[in-house]
Each structure stands twice: as structure tokens, then as C-alpha cells.
Motif scaffolding. Structure first.
Motif, PDB file in Angstrom:
ATOM      1  N   LYS A  47       0.875  -1.308  -0.147  1.00 41.30           N
ATOM      2  CA  LYS A  47       0.083   0.072  -0.043  1.00 41.30           C
ATOM      3  C   LYS A  47       0.911   1.352  -0.011  1.00 41.30           C
ATOM      4  O   LYS A  47       0.467   2.458  -0.737  1.00 41.30           O
ATOM      5  N   MET A  48       1.977   1.329   0.771  1.00 43.38           N
ATOM      6  CA  MET A  48       2.715   2.304   0.874  1.00 43.38           C
ATOM      7  C   MET A  48       3.629   2.660  -0.569  1.00 43.38           C
ATOM      8  O   MET A  48       3.601   3.844  -0.963  1.00 43.38           O
ATOM      9  N   GLU A  49       3.934   1.537  -1.116  1.00 44.64           N
ATOM     10  CA  GLU A  49       4.483   1.598  -2.290  1.00 44.64           C
ATOM     11  C   GLU A  49       3.633   2.236  -3.552  1.00 44.64           C
ATOM     12  O   GLU A  49       3.958   3.232  -4.278  1.00 44.64           O
ATOM     13  N   ARG A  50       2.456   1.848  -3.550  1.00 44.02           N
ATOM     14  CA  ARG A  50       1.501   2.412  -4.315  1.00 44.02           C
ATOM     15  C   ARG A  50       1.196   3.961  -4.055  1.00 44.02           C
ATOM     16  O   ARG A  50       0.973   4.593  -5.142  1.00 44.02           O
ATOM     17  N   ARG A  51       1.246   4.434  -2.970  1.00 45.39           N
ATOM     18  CA  ARG A  51       0.611   5.580  -2.577  1.00 45.39           C
ATOM     19  C   ARG A  51       1.816   6.498  -3.157  1.00 45.39           C
ATOM     20  O   ARG A  51       1.428   7.481  -3.610  1.00 45.39           O
ATOM     21  N   GLY A  52       2.946   6.136  -3.111  1.00 45.33           N
ATOM     22  CA  GLY A  52       4.294   7.034  -3.273  1.00 45.33           C
ATOM     23  C   GLY A  52       4.292   8.315  -2.634  1.00 45.33           C
ATOM     24  O   GLY A  52       3.555   8.531  -1.681  1.00 45.33           O
ATOM     25  N   ILE A  53       5.175   9.476  -3.081  1.00 43.84           N
ATOM     26  CA  ILE A  53       5.276  10.606  -2.534  1.00 43.84           C
ATOM     27  C   ILE A  53       5.679  11.604  -3.555  1.00 43.84           C
ATOM     28  O   ILE A  53       6.391  11.159  -4.546  1.00 43.84           O
ATOM     29  N   ALA A  54       4.964  12.942  -3.400  1.00 46.71           N
ATOM     30  CA  ALA A  54       5.205  13.901  -4.362  1.00 46.71           C
ATOM     31  C   ALA A  54       6.550  14.533  -4.304  1.00 46.71           C
ATOM     32  O   ALA A  54       7.047  14.935  -3.181  1.00 46.71           O
ATOM     33  N   ILE A  55       7.116  15.072  -5.478  1.00 47.41           N
ATOM     34  CA  ILE A  55       8.266  15.989  -5.326  1.00 47.41           C
ATOM     35  C   ILE A  55       8.192  17.155  -6.021  1.00 47.41           C
ATOM     36  O   ILE A  55       7.422  17.244  -7.035  1.00 47.41           O
TER      37      ILE A  55
ATOM     38  N   VAL B 123       6.579   9.529  -6.949  1.00 44.04           N
ATOM     39  CA  VAL B 123       7.738   8.644  -6.719  1.00 44.04           C
ATOM     40  C   VAL B 123       7.615   7.211  -6.139  1.00 44.04           C
ATOM     41  O   VAL B 123       6.905   7.776  -4.909  1.00 44.04           O
ATOM     42  N   HIS B 124       7.753   6.162  -6.397  1.00 45.78           N
ATOM     43  CA  HIS B 124       7.406   5.007  -5.907  1.00 45.78           C
ATOM     44  C   HIS B 124       8.376   4.310  -5.555  1.00 45.78           C
ATOM     45  O   HIS B 124       9.176   3.442  -6.359  1.00 45.78           O
ATOM     46  N   THR B 125       8.956   4.268  -4.348  1.00 50.19           N
ATOM     47  CA  THR B 125      10.320   3.410  -3.898  1.00 50.19           C
ATOM     48  C   THR B 125       9.862   2.131  -3.617  1.00 50.19           C
ATOM     49  O   THR B 125       8.682   1.783  -3.591  1.00 50.19           O
ATOM     50  N   SER B 126      10.720   1.098  -3.734  1.00 41.00           N
ATOM     51  CA  SER B 126      10.478  -0.252  -3.466  1.00 41.00           C
ATOM     52  C   SER B 126      11.039  -0.860  -2.217  1.00 41.00           C
ATOM     53  O   SER B 126      12.462  -0.665  -2.186  1.00 41.00           O
ATOM     54  N   TYR B 127      10.542  -1.299  -1.340  1.00 39.50           N
ATOM     55  CA  TYR B 127      11.091  -1.752   0.097  1.00 39.50           C
ATOM     56  C   TYR B 127      11.513  -3.028   0.200  1.00 39.50           C
ATOM     57  O   TYR B 127      10.509  -4.122  -0.613  1.00 39.50           O
TER      58      TYR B 127
ATOM     59  N   LEU C 269      15.464   6.053  -0.729  1.00 40.13           N
ATOM     60  CA  LEU C 269      14.982   7.237  -0.055  1.00 40.13           C
ATOM     61  C   LEU C 269      15.655   6.967   1.330  1.00 40.13           C
ATOM     62  O   LEU C 269      15.215   8.020   2.373  1.00 40.13           O
ATOM     63  N   GLN C 270      16.347   6.005   1.735  1.00 44.86           N
ATOM     64  CA  GLN C 270      16.698   5.887   2.996  1.00 44.86           C
ATOM     65  C   GLN C 270      18.147   6.226   3.536  1.00 44.86           C
ATOM     66  O   GLN C 270      18.445   6.410   4.700  1.00 44.86           O
ATOM     67  N   ASN C 271      18.876   6.645   2.381  1.00 40.76           N
ATOM     68  CA  ASN C 271      20.281   7.081   2.723  1.00 40.76           C
ATOM     69  C   ASN C 271      20.430   8.590   2.326  1.00 40.76           C
ATOM     70  O   ASN C 271      21.508   9.034   2.108  1.00 40.76           O
ATOM     71  N   ILE C 272      19.393   9.392   2.104  1.00 41.28           N
ATOM     72  CA  ILE C 272      19.496  10.754   2.050  1.00 41.28           C
ATOM     73  C   ILE C 272      20.108  11.364   3.341  1.00 41.28           C
ATOM     74  O   ILE C 272      19.392  11.155   4.503  1.00 41.28           O
ATOM     75  N   PRO C 273      21.227  11.782   3.342  1.00 44.16           N
ATOM     76  CA  PRO C 273      21.749  12.555   4.608  1.00 44.16           C
ATOM     77  C   PRO C 273      20.777  13.363   5.205  1.00 44.16           C
ATOM     78  O   PRO C 273      20.056  14.559   4.521  1.00 44.16           O
ATOM     79  N   VAL C 274      20.768  13.273   6.704  1.00 38.93           N
ATOM     80  CA  VAL C 274      19.735  14.297   7.245  1.00 38.93           C
ATOM     81  C   VAL C 274      20.712  15.123   8.256  1.00 38.93           C
ATOM     82  O   VAL C 274      20.262  16.172   8.760  1.00 38.93           O
ATOM     83  N   ARG C 275      21.963  14.909   8.454  1.00 41.36           N
ATOM     84  CA  ARG C 275      22.962  15.511   9.329  1.00 41.36           C
ATOM     85  C   ARG C 275      23.462  16.558   8.808  1.00 41.36           C
ATOM     86  O   ARG C 275      24.386  17.225   9.215  1.00 41.36           O
ATOM     87  N   ASN C 276      23.520  16.760   7.401  1.00 41.61           N
ATOM     88  CA  ASN C 276      24.159  17.942   6.603  1.00 41.61           C
ATOM     89  C   ASN C 276      23.046  18.745   5.714  1.00 41.61           C
ATOM     90  O   ASN C 276      22.310  18.163   5.380  1.00 41.61           O
TER      91      ASN C 276
ATOM     92  N   LEU D 273       6.198   6.607   3.480  1.00 41.73           N
ATOM     93  CA  LEU D 273       7.620   6.234   3.584  1.00 41.73           C
ATOM     94  C   LEU D 273       8.105   5.562   5.102  1.00 41.73           C
ATOM     95  O   LEU D 273       7.408   6.111   6.215  1.00 41.73           O
ATOM     96  N   GLN D 274       8.959   4.711   5.279  1.00 41.68           N
ATOM     97  CA  GLN D 274       9.558   4.243   6.303  1.00 41.68           C
ATOM     98  C   GLN D 274      11.191   4.622   6.232  1.00 41.68           C
ATOM     99  O   GLN D 274      11.696   3.916   5.134  1.00 41.68           O
ATOM    100  N   VAL D 275      11.735   5.267   7.091  1.00 44.05           N
ATOM    101  CA  VAL D 275      13.138   5.495   6.994  1.00 44.05           C
ATOM    102  C   VAL D 275      13.772   5.144   8.119  1.00 44.05           C
ATOM    103  O   VAL D 275      13.873   6.078   9.230  1.00 44.05           O
ATOM    104  N   HIS D 276      14.230   3.905   8.272  1.00 44.49           N
ATOM    105  CA  HIS D 276      14.971   3.443   9.800  1.00 44.49           C
ATOM    106  C   HIS D 276      13.729   3.630  10.937  1.00 44.49           C
ATOM    107  O   HIS D 276      13.031   2.828  10.971  1.00 44.49           O
ATOM    108  N   ASP D 277      14.032   4.670  11.587  1.00 50.05           N
ATOM    109  CA  ASP D 277      13.112   4.614  12.804  1.00 50.05           C
ATOM    110  C   ASP D 277      12.145   5.722  12.560  1.00 50.05           C
ATOM    111  O   ASP D 277      11.443   6.192  13.672  1.00 50.05           O
ATOM    112  N   GLU D 278      11.831   6.192  11.372  1.00 50.95           N
ATOM    113  CA  GLU D 278      10.711   7.355  11.053  1.00 50.95           C
ATOM    114  C   GLU D 278       9.907   6.931  10.099  1.00 50.95           C
ATOM    115  O   GLU D 278      10.035   6.181   9.358  1.00 50.95           O
ATOM    116  N   LEU D 279       8.672   7.312  10.319  1.00 51.30           N
ATOM    117  CA  LEU D 279       7.567   7.109   9.526  1.00 51.30           C
ATOM    118  C   LEU D 279       7.229   8.539   8.765  1.00 51.30           C
ATOM    119  O   LEU D 279       7.099   9.483   9.698  1.00 51.30           O
ATOM    120  N   VAL D 280       6.753   8.328   7.568  1.00 54.69           N
ATOM    121  CA  VAL D 280       6.418   9.793   7.104  1.00 54.69           C
ATOM    122  C   VAL D 280       4.968   9.543   6.275  1.00 54.69           C
ATOM    123  O   VAL D 280       4.555   8.586   5.956  1.00 54.69           O
TER     124      VAL D 280
END
Length: 992
Positions: A598-606, A715-719, A736-743, A938-945
Motif C-alpha cells: 500500500k505504501m509503495e502504491r501511494r508514493g510521494i510527491a516531489i 515517486v514510488h520506492t520499493s522496500y 530514499l533511506q540514505n538521504i543524509p539528514v545531518r548535513n 515512507l519508512q526510513v529506519h526509525d521514522e515514518l512519513v
């Protein structure tokens, strides 16, 4: 006798038969008898149906326990979807799957009830026990005598002077009537206090948690002493035994007890679909009953029924609805009217049994594995289905058996943009077919008379036939990597359920031991080598795509996949029970298939404009860095060339740390450059800056627009579910899980992920979850207390280690404590910490030594974990996930040390992964329950969007935080609270 309206009164005798329990009793009794009586001549298993019919005949004619019924109800569990699952998702999670040769008998049991002129009673949401409790309460209120035919101890709470139980396993003539005295003998308390005892003792069979360390005997003693559960919990502080007192006063334990109470207490006011008065008995139609019994080939029962109801059996033909595969199911009480296939030899094989009954799960698993290897795959037996008649026949067979393996063939690996080319099905090992849907001529058709496309069933017509099967709740669908098939078929308007995924079963059992691709598992478990995709569709310049593969070759390839998936399921599924991994699979893995689909079908806008602008900025910054690097080098060279860079670094500049690769070239890996940069080398630092910008530009700002789906404009990522040892998810296409967040550059990229007009993005992130889990798992009192009190954990650590007051603490001191806190989890070395903090290695070693002195529990945990992984080759998370490390005994010291560090981290990282999975599995239902339209993207490690309407943002955040923070419950009661930070904004960066 036929059910009829007959008011229940004081002279009535109401029999309430626990049909679901009775079915299993009949089955296990049947497998202890002569096997020849357990199968029809076409190998349809019927042993349990035979004994079920015999006992039903007895109840109707003779009654039981000196009672003959005036009213009779045969009550079944309709599905696993009980309201108790909402209370406690792990309820009955440890239940084993029914034996293979019992599955096709379930619908026949209900057909048997109808043949006797009765109605099988079952309702959604409520279990059979709840319906029995409701009927019993109403009948008792009218003064009737009630006999519950069951051996289920949960029903003992209903017994009183008018309601008793009868255990049918005690024999047809021997009375075993269970009354109040028998309940007291069994539970140690009278019926009205059975729920209190069960709430404390729990029930391992139904996975009811209860109170840790309290069994039925202790629970009965406590209830008898304090009177009832409420009084006991209110006065638990008075209990003298420390362990009992601690258990019964701990809030988390009390919460589990109260949950258990709700699980075991039967509902006695369910809205009955069939009124009590409509359960009256009259004579059945003898011809209908005899026709059914003849179709089942029950010779003795046929003769008895004919004699009892005055019909001539030889004048009655067997009911044609129950002859052949098309008659093997009775769905919603209606026999399938679809063309029958000849029953294949051993189409529904019996599960292996021993002289004393069914094999243990471990023995069954080994027997299935041996059977899978011994039964060779013959691709020539597969069928190409090109007519509606044959498709209907295969669908009928799948419905009849109740289990079907499936696979889809498509034009690409992108499920959101591919075309469905065909579907394969398998109903038994060696029995499989392929249904081509959109194949084209291998050489193409043209105006000059090229090859015409092959004959196929029209696409829409085939899908219309397949849809009821693939959506039927009563037919289990098996596939390997089912998420892909779910996405492909969802795009065709088909919602596949219920499902099993052999890739995930393998992953649960063997994470870290091997890969989980179909071809590899086929070799490992079946001794069979599958046809490579390239062998049929080509590769490189010879690639033609699956749609152009000739149908005979396409059938061999596609049907084999379904055949192998079915065989793997039969071989691997019993191992889940044998190795106590059923709960991990059913609560942490299988639910994620539909959630992620379901998440992959929903995708996210850019926002492409933002990305375009960033690409320009990054290009300018790279050009500036390139000029600076060339100036430092004293010459121009290609920064993207490792050879030229190595020659500058170690040839011309003669910098330290030179290493050669296997090809003899200088190594310019990130670790080499990191070491140089940490030592103060500006040239290496600028190279790293340039590389990071180059990667961000090529991977994200340039590439992301190319991933926008032309139909959804998102954009529809694949988990990937089975990609890591610890259960962490990974994503690809795009990652989408390796976009740096600390820089700053990484955060700029996140600003391009936006909400649609009128909506906002919500980011919900677990705060320091791995440190919290370390505090719980390693049992560190200082950390536990700090998290409980909401104290800054890094400041607390700095204060503990360096003796610096929390108030007014220098930021540098806190930063060092933070680096140590997170570094310890990953087994950081003195060298690594020294580099990270830019301090001498000796000072870093002293920090680590002091850390372990202040928190000795962490050292104990690490030592204990090292020992466990060396002895067992695996570690386990608090939720039961097993992380295997087969190379832990490597002779290479550095490799062995690496795996030891990974093993130390795995229970922590794995538990974090398990927790967010549990949250994700519950999230959609929780949001829907509150009538919120937010969607998890989206799910990015310990985060849900999430994306949600602006006006629902606040309510959505409240529900999301609750679900995430309560995710471990009730399976695990953490000793530290989880905390989730959530914000809403127009783009991802602002929401984070």
C-alpha cells in the motif's frame, strides 16, 4: 430432523455443539484408524468428515449424557478475524496451521451439517465460544437445560445448575458430563471465578499472556484468598511473596492481566443472526442425507441413514454436487457449479503420520523436505490454459482444495508501470498451469503477414474469472515475494488475500544463513534447479521480454515458479512451528507485505523545480571544489578516476596510509580518505566534500525526476523485506533511506519531498530508540532511570563519566558523551572514537574504559552476547527474531571481530526494526478507526512519513504517536518509555 421455529421453554433441552473443536477432534481420531477409511477413491480426504457425521447422527438420534435434544446448534469459528485480535494482535498467534489433509474437509463439514437438515452457525467478529455463551444465556433465562458439547476449558465459565458440558472424546456410551464440581476440580474455583483465574494464568494455546510466573494453581489460590481479581489487584501490595507482589503491582504486568481478562471472558450478548427459537429439530430429508453420504462413500452411515429414514439407498444417486473436485467445497453453503477436473493422483496428499498420530512439527518439516527432494519436477506436466472452460476448471480445483500457489509474469520489474503478461497457478506438487494473458507473436505481426499473436483468453475476461479466487478469504494464496504480485494485481483491481510468502518464511527461519531467492531455495530445499529467466527471455542484446516468449516455454518457466513456491511452502511452513518462529512470521513479517504494498502504491510527491535548482547549486559547488583541489594538487586530473587520484595522493604527495587494492592500484576508498582528513589533510577533506556532492547530485537531484510515475506523478520506492539480518527494511529505485539528514545538502534534498495541495507531510521519529532498547536489554539502571525521568541522556552520561554538572554543561562535553553513547552500540573502537572526536587514541581508550566502569551492565551484555553467538551462531531479539551469524567462527580475526560487533548490535537494532514493524502493521487500522484519512508513505529506519489533510494534522499526530509508542505492547513490556517526535509541515525537511 430439520431446524424449525420452536420456542424454547422450561421443558426444552438445547444442545450447543462446538463445531470447530469437534472438527479437529474428529480429524486426529481419524488418523489413528485404518487409512483406507480416510480417503475417497479419488483420494479426497474424508476421514474427519466420516467421524463428524457419525457423531452428529448420534446426537440427533440418541442425544448424549442422558439428554435428547429438542434444539441443536452446530457452531463454527468463521475466521481468524475475531474482535480479540483488535484487543491483542498476537492472540492465537502460536496456533499451528491445520494439517494439509484436513483443509479440504472444512467445507465438507459444513455441507454435512446441511445434509442433516441443520444450519452451520458462524458469524464474523465473534468466535464459536461467544455464540455458545450467548445461546446458553438466553436458553438458561427461559428455564431450558443446556448441554455444551465440547472439551474446551474456556467454556467452563458458563456452567451452572442449568448449563453443563459433555466431552465427546469420552466415548459414545460413557457419560462424562462436566458440572460445577468438575470445574472446581479442574480450576480450583467455581465457574463464576474461572475468568479471574484464566486472566492471571494466561493460556499458551491461545497466546493469552496472563501474569508472568503465575500458573492455574497459584492463580486459584490467590483468587480464593482475595475473593476476586479486582480485590486481588487492589490489595496486591499486601502479598508476602516478593515475586508475586512485584508482578501484581507492576503497571505493565497489570495491563497484561486486564488484557487477558478481556480475551478470556466470553461475550454472552452477541447479536445472533439465527434466533434461539429457530434451532428446533424435526425429521431431516432422508434422500438428501443419503445422497450426500453416498457421494462421500460412507457405506455404513449410508445404510444406517437409509434404514432410519425409510429410503432405498440403491435408488438414490450420489449427490453430483459432491462428486469430483468441483464438489470439494461448500462456500457459504452453496456448492460450486464449475467444471470438474479429473482428480490427479495424490492431488490432496495426507500429511505424514506415525503409528501414534500426527508427527511433531520438527518431524513433519523433515518429512516434507525429504518428500520435496524425492518428488522430481516434470515440466512437461504443466498445462497452458487458453480457454475459459479450462480456466474455470482450475479455479474450481483451487477453491476445492483451499490452497493455491500463484505467480505473475510481467513486462518489467517495476510493478507500478509494468503490464501483466500472464498468471500461473499450482494446486498440488507437480500440478500447475500457466494462463497467458498478453503475449504477442515471438517475431511480431506486421502488414506483410507476420506471425499472429498466440491464442489466449481475453485479458478482461480472464481477470474477471480470477478475481473471486484471488480475493476469496477461504482460499490461501501462496507466492514467493508476494509483495510484487500484490502490487501488480492491485493495479488490475484485484486485492489478493489471505496470503503466505515463502521468501519471508525462509527469511524468518534462516536470516543471515543464506539468500532467499526462489532459485536458491529450490536448490537448497528441493534439490531442483529452476529455469533461469534469461534462458527463456534472453539477456542483453538477445533480450526479447517475457511477452514474446513462446507459450510452451513460458508455461514451463511460469508454472515451475508456482510449483516450486508450493513445494517450498509445504517444506518450510512446518519449521516455523518446530523452531518456535510462527509468531515472528505472523506478526512481524507477513503483515508487512500488504502494508508495504500500500505504501509503495501511494508514493510521494516531489517538486522538480527544487531539484533542478539544487542540481545547479551542487554543480557550482563541485566546480569550485574541483578548482581548489587542482590548485592543492598542483595539476589538473579527473577527480572521478581512482587511479589518477591515487597517483596524486600516494605517488606525488607521498601521504601516509597508502594501501593497494587486489588489482595493484592505490586504494582511494572512503575509509582511506577519512583517515587522511581526520589527520588534518585538507586535500583529502576536499575530495570527500566533492564526492558527497557528486553522489547527491547523481543519485538524487538529477535522478529523482526520472523516477516520477507518468500516471500518478509521484515517486514510488520499493522496500526489500528480506534484505538484512536484523529485520531492517531497505529501499531502492530510488533509495530514499540514505538521504543524509545531518548535513545541509541532504536536508536541502528533503525539501523537494512535498505534500499535495491542501495536505501536509508528517514525520514521526522514535527518539533515541536504540539507546532506550540498550537500557532495557542490558538492564542499565542509570539509563533506565534517566529515560523514565525524561532527562537528557547524553548530558546524564557526561555527568556520570566526567563528573560535570548537567546544568551549564559545555556543549563539547555533551557531544563527546553522545558520540560514546551511540558508538558503544556499534562496538566502536578506541581508534574509531579518536577519529570521530579528533582526540588521541589513548584518550579515546580511556573514555571507553571509564564508560564501562560507570555502566558495567553494558560490558556484561556485550560479553554475554559474544559468548552466546560463539556457542549458538545466532542472537535473538526481544520479540523472538533470530539473527544468524554462520561465519562467527571465522579463522580471520578481523572478520570474526566484525561479526561479534554485529552480533552485539543485532538484538538492539533488530528490536528497533521489530517495533516499527509492529507500529506499521497497526497504523492503517488505527487511523481508519479514528476516521482519519492520513496515509503512511515512507519508512526510513526509525521514522515514518505520512501525508494528511491540514485540518487533520493534529489528530493524526496524536494517533501516530500513540501507535508508535505502544507498539511493543502487549508482547513486550519495556522497562523504559518510548518517545516519538512528530511534526507537520509542507515538506519533509521542515517536518523532520
Amino acid at each position: 430432523m430439520t431446524l424449525t421455529h420452536k420456542p424454547v421453554g422450561p421443558d426444552s433441552r438445547v444442545f450447543l455443539v462446538d463445531g470447530s473443536s469437534f472438527v479437529f477432534r474428529a480429524y486426529f481420531q481419524s488418523i489413528r484408524q485404518d487409512a483406507k477409511y480416510n480417503y475417497r477413491t479419488d483420494r479426497l480426504p474424508t476421514g474427519a468428515v466420516r467421524l463428524f457425521c457419525a457423531k452428529l447422527f448420534q446426537f440427533i438420534r440418541e442425544g448424549a449424557a442422558d439428554l435428547t435434544p429438542t434444539h441443536l446448534a452446530i457452531i463454527f469459528d468463521k475466521s481468524e478475524n475475531s474482535f480479540r485480535k483488535e484487543i491483542y494482535p498476537d492472540y492465537k498467534a502460536h496456533r499451528q496451521d491445520p494439517p494439509d489433509d484436513l483443509i479440504p474437509q472444512f467445507p465438507l463439514m459444513r455441507a454435512a451439517v446441511r445434509a442433516f437438515g441443520l444450519l452451520p452457525i458462524e458469524q464474523d467478529v465473534y468466535e464459536a465460544d461467544d455464540l455458545i455463551a450467548t445461546y446458553a444465556k438466553e436458553a438458561r433465562a427461559r428455564g431450558a437445560d443446556v448441554l455444551i458439547v465440547s472439551a474446551d476449558k474456556d467454556l467452563m465459565q458458563l456452567i451452572d445448575d442449568k448449563v453443563s458440558m459433555y466431552d465427546p472424546a469420552s466415548g459414545a456410551r460413557e457419560e462424562r458430563r462436566i458440572g460445577v464440581a468438575e470445574v472446581v476440580d479442574y480450576f480450583g474455583v467455581p465457574p463464576e471465578k474461572v475468568v479471574d483465574v484464566q486472566a492471571l494464568a494466561g493460556d499458551s494455546t491461545d497466546n493469552v499472556p496472563g501474569a508472568k510466573g503465575i500458573g492455574v494453581k497459584t492463580a486459584a489460590q490467590l483468587i480464593n484468598e482475595y475473593g476476586d481479581l479486582d480485590t486481588l489487584l487492589a490489595r496486591a501490595g499486601e502479598i508476602k511473596q516478593p515475586k508475586r507482589r512485584e508482578t501484581l503491582t507492576d503497571p505493565a504486568s497489570v495491563a497484561l492481566i486486564r488484557t487477558s481478562e478481556r480475551l478470556v471472558k466470553l461475550v454472552d450478548d452477541a447479536p445472533l443472526e439465527i434466533p434461539l427459537d429457530d434451532l428446533g429439530l424435526h425429521q431431516p430429508d432422508g434422500k438428501t442425507l443419503v445422497a450426500f453420504l453416498q457421494a462421500m462413500e460412507f457405506t455404513q452411515l449410508t445404510r444406517r441413514a437409509a434404514e432410519t429414514y425409510g429410503v432405498e439407498a440403491n435408488e438414490i444417486e450420489p449427490d453430483p454436487a459432491f462428486v469430483g473436485p468441483a464438489g470439494w467445497r461448500a462456500r457459504n453453503g452453496e456448492v460450486a457449479e464449475t467444471p470438474a477436473l479429473p482428480a490427479p493422483e495424490a492431488a490432496a496428499p495426507a500429511g505424514p503420520t506415525g503409528e501414534k498420530g500426527a508427527l511433531s512439527p520438527a518431524a513433519l518439516a523433515e518429512a516434507r523436505r525429504e518428500q520435496g527432494v524425492a518428488t522430481k519436477i516434470d515440466r512437461s506436466l504443466y498445462e497452458t490454459v487458453t480457454t475459459i472452460e479450462r480456466l474455470d476448471a482450475w479455479i474450481a480445483e483451487a477453491f476445492a482444495i483451499g490452497v493455491v500457489a500463484m505467480d505473475t509474469e510481467t513486462t518489467s520489474l517495476d510493478p507500478m508501470s509494468c503490464d501483466l503478461v500472464g498468471v500461473s497457478l499450482a494446486t498440488a506438487p507437480g500440478r500447475a498451469c500457466y494462463i497467458p494473458l498478453q503475449h504477442v507473436a515471438p517475431t511480431g505481426a506486421d502488414l506483410l503477414g507476420g506471425d499472429p499473436p498466440p491464442v489466449q483468453i481475453p485479458f478482461a475476461e480472464a481477470l474477471a474469472r480470477l478475481k473471486p479466487l484471488l480475493e476469496a478469504r477461504g482460499v490461501l494464496k501462496i507466492a514467493h515475494n508476494m509483495k510484487y504480485d500484490l502490487l501488480v494485481l492491485a493495479c488490475c483491481g484485484i486485492d489478493v488475500a489471505p496470503i503466505e510468502d515463502t521468501m519471508l518464511i525462509s527469511y524468518v527461519l534462516d536470516a543471515g544463513r543464506n539468500n532467499h531467492g526462489l532459485d536458491e531455495l529450490s536448490k537448497k530445499h528441493l534439490g531442483h534447479e529452476c529455469i533461469p529467466f534469461s534462458a527463456v527471455a534472453g539477456s542483453g542484446r538477445t533480450f526479447i521480454g517475457f511477452a514474446r516468449v513462446p507459450l510452451d516455454r513460458a508455461t514451463e518457466y511460469a508454472a515451475e515458479d508456482s510449483d516450486v513456491a508450493l513445494r517450498l511452502w509445504r517444506a518450510l511452513r512446518p519449521r516455523l512451528a518446530a523452531e518456535h518462529m510462527t509468531s515472528v512470521y505472523e506478526t512481524l513479517e507477513r503483515p508487512m507485505v500488504s502494508v508495504l504494498a500500500k505504501m509503495e502504491r501511494r508514493g510521494i510527491a516531489i517538486d522538480r523545480n527544487i531539484l533542478s535548482r539544487l542540481s545547479g547549486e551542487f554543480a557550482q559547488d563541485m566546480a569550485r571544489l574541483e578548482a581548489e583541489i587542482h590548485e592543492l594538487a598542483g595539476e589538473s586530473f579527473n577527480l572521478g578516476s581512482p587511479k589518477q587520484l591515487g597517483d596524486i595522493l600516494f605517488g606525488k604527495m607521498g601521504l601516509p596510509g597508502a594501501k593497494k587494492t587486489a588489482t595493484g592500484a592505490w586504494s582511494t576508498s572512503a575509509s582511506v580518505l577519512d583517515e587522511l582528513a581526520e589527520s588534518g589533510n585538507t586535500f583529502a577533506a576536499r575530495i570527500l566534500d566533492w564526492r558527497q556532492l557528486s553522489k547527491l547530485k547523481s543519485t538524487y537531484t538529477d535522478a529523482l525526476p526520472t523516477f516520477v510515475n507518468p500516471t500518478t506523478h509521484r515517486v514510488h520506492t520499493s522496500y526489500a523485506l528480506a534484505a538484512t539480518t536484523t529485520g531492517r527494511l531497505s529501499s531502492s529505485d530510488p533509495n530514499l533511506q540514505n538521504i543524509p539528514v545531518r548535513n545541509e545538502a541532504g536536508r536541502k534534498i528533503r525539501t523537494a519531498f512535498v505534500a499535495e495541495r491542501g495536505n501536509v507531510l508528517i514525520s514521526a521519529d522514535y527518539s533515541q530508540i536504540e539507546l532506550r532498547l540498550l537500557a532495557h536489554i542490558a538492564d542499565i539502571p542509570q539509563l533506565r532511570q534517566a529515560f523514565a525521568d525524561g532527562i537528557d541522556i547524553h548530558a546524564m552520561t557526561a555527568s556520570e563519566m566526567f563528573g560535570v554538572p548537567v546544568q551549564g554543561m559545555p556543549s563539547e562535553v555533551r557531544r563527546r558523551a553522545k558520540a560514546i553513547n551511540f558508538g558503544i552500540i556499534y562496538g566502536i573502537s578506541a581508534f574509531g572514537l579518536a577519529n570521530q572526536l579528533s582526540i588521541p587514541r589513548e584518550e579515546a581508550a580511556a573514555y571507553i574504559k571509564r564508560y564501562f566502569e560507570r555502566f558495567p551492565g553494558i560490558r556484561d551484555y556485550m560479553d554475554k552476547t559474544r559468548k552466546a553467538v560463539r556457542e549458538n551462531g545466532l542472537v535473538t531479539t526481544i520479540f523472538g527474531r533470530k539473527c544468524h551469524f554462520p561465519r562467527i567462527g571465522s579463522s580471520n580475526a578481523s572478520e570474526r571481530a566484525f561479526f561479534e560487533r554485529a552480533a552485539i548490535n543485532a538484538p538492539i537494532q533488530g528490536a528497533a526494526a521489530d517495533i516499527i514493524r509492529r507500529a506499521m502493521a497497526r497504523m492503517d487500522e488505527a487511523l481508519a478507526h479514528e476516521r482519519l484519512s492520513a496515509r503512511m508513505l515512507l519508512q526510513v529506519h526509525d521514522e515514518l512519513v505520512f501525508e494528511a489533510p491540514k485540518e487533520e494534522a493534529e489528530a493524526t499526530i496524536r494517533i501516530v504517536k500513540r501507535v508508535m509508542e505502544e507498539a511493543p505492547h502487549p508482547a513486550v513490556a519495556l522497562s523504559v518509555p518510548l518517545e516519538v517526535e512528530a511534526r507537520a509541515a509542507q515538506n519533509w525537511d521542515e517536518a523532520h
